[in-house]
Write a protein that holds these residues in place. Structure first.
Motif, mmCIF file in Angstrom:
data_model
loop_
_atom_site.group_PDB
_atom_site.id
_atom_site.type_symbol
_atom_site.label_atom_id
_atom_site.label_comp_id
_atom_site.label_asym_id
_atom_site.label_seq_id
_atom_site.Cartn_x
_atom_site.Cartn_y
_atom_site.Cartn_z
ATOM 1 N N UNK A 40 0.825 -1.208 0.000
ATOM 2 C CA UNK A 40 0.000 0.000 0.000
ATOM 3 C C UNK A 40 0.861 1.262 0.000
ATOM 4 N N UNK A 41 1.932 1.264 0.795
ATOM 5 C CA UNK A 41 2.831 2.421 0.829
ATOM 6 C C UNK A 41 3.535 2.585 -0.515
ATOM 7 N N UNK A 42 3.958 1.483 -1.117
ATOM 8 C CA UNK A 42 4.590 1.552 -2.438
ATOM 9 C C UNK A 42 3.641 2.111 -3.487
ATOM 10 N N UNK A 43 2.397 1.663 -3.446
ATOM 11 C CA UNK A 43 1.394 2.171 -4.386
ATOM 12 C C UNK A 43 1.157 3.660 -4.170
ATOM 13 N N UNK A 44 1.113 4.087 -2.914
ATOM 14 C CA UNK A 44 0.924 5.502 -2.597
ATOM 15 C C UNK A 44 2.085 6.343 -3.118
ATOM 16 N N UNK A 45 3.315 5.838 -2.971
ATOM 17 C CA UNK A 45 4.492 6.557 -3.468
ATOM 18 C C UNK A 45 4.428 6.697 -4.987
ATOM 19 N N UNK A 46 4.047 5.632 -5.676
ATOM 20 C CA UNK A 46 3.968 5.679 -7.138
ATOM 21 C C UNK A 46 2.887 6.666 -7.584
ATOM 22 N N UNK A 47 1.724 6.599 -6.973
ATOM 23 C CA UNK A 47 0.624 7.480 -7.369
ATOM 24 C C UNK A 47 0.968 8.940 -7.075
ATOM 25 N N UNK A 50 3.509 10.159 -9.637
ATOM 26 C CA UNK A 50 2.881 10.483 -10.925
ATOM 27 C C UNK A 50 2.083 11.783 -10.834
ATOM 28 N N UNK A 51 1.419 11.995 -9.721
ATOM 29 C CA UNK A 51 0.612 13.198 -9.548
ATOM 30 C C UNK A 51 1.487 14.439 -9.526
ATOM 31 N N UNK A 52 2.583 14.418 -8.758
ATOM 32 C CA UNK A 52 3.440 15.595 -8.668
ATOM 33 C C UNK A 52 4.247 15.801 -9.938
ATOM 34 N N UNK A 53 4.576 14.728 -10.638
ATOM 35 C CA UNK A 53 5.297 14.866 -11.906
ATOM 36 C C UNK A 53 4.425 15.542 -12.946
#
Length: 56
Positions: A40-47, A50-53
């Motif tokens: 869940x933490x890994x998914x949050x980091x990826x999302x 992508x959002x900030x990029x």
């Protein structure tokens, strides 16, 4: 007013049952919960990445 009290009672029962299930899961399946939280933490980091990029 009686409907509100019934809803509050149902919400309390649901919260207590959820707490019992979480406690039992933590006691009996700590490795499974640890893996799920890491995923869940890994998914949050990826999302968030992508959002900030995309914001730039």
């Amino acid at each position: 007013m009686a409907g509100n009290a019934t809803f509050r009672t149902a919400l309390l029962i649901t919260a207590v049952l959820l707490a019992i299930v979480i406690a039992a899961g933590y006691l009996f399946f700590p490795k499974l919960i640890q893996d799920f939280v890491q995923w869940l933490v890994g998914l949050l980091v990826v999302v968030l990445g992508l959002f900030f990029r995309r914001k730039k």
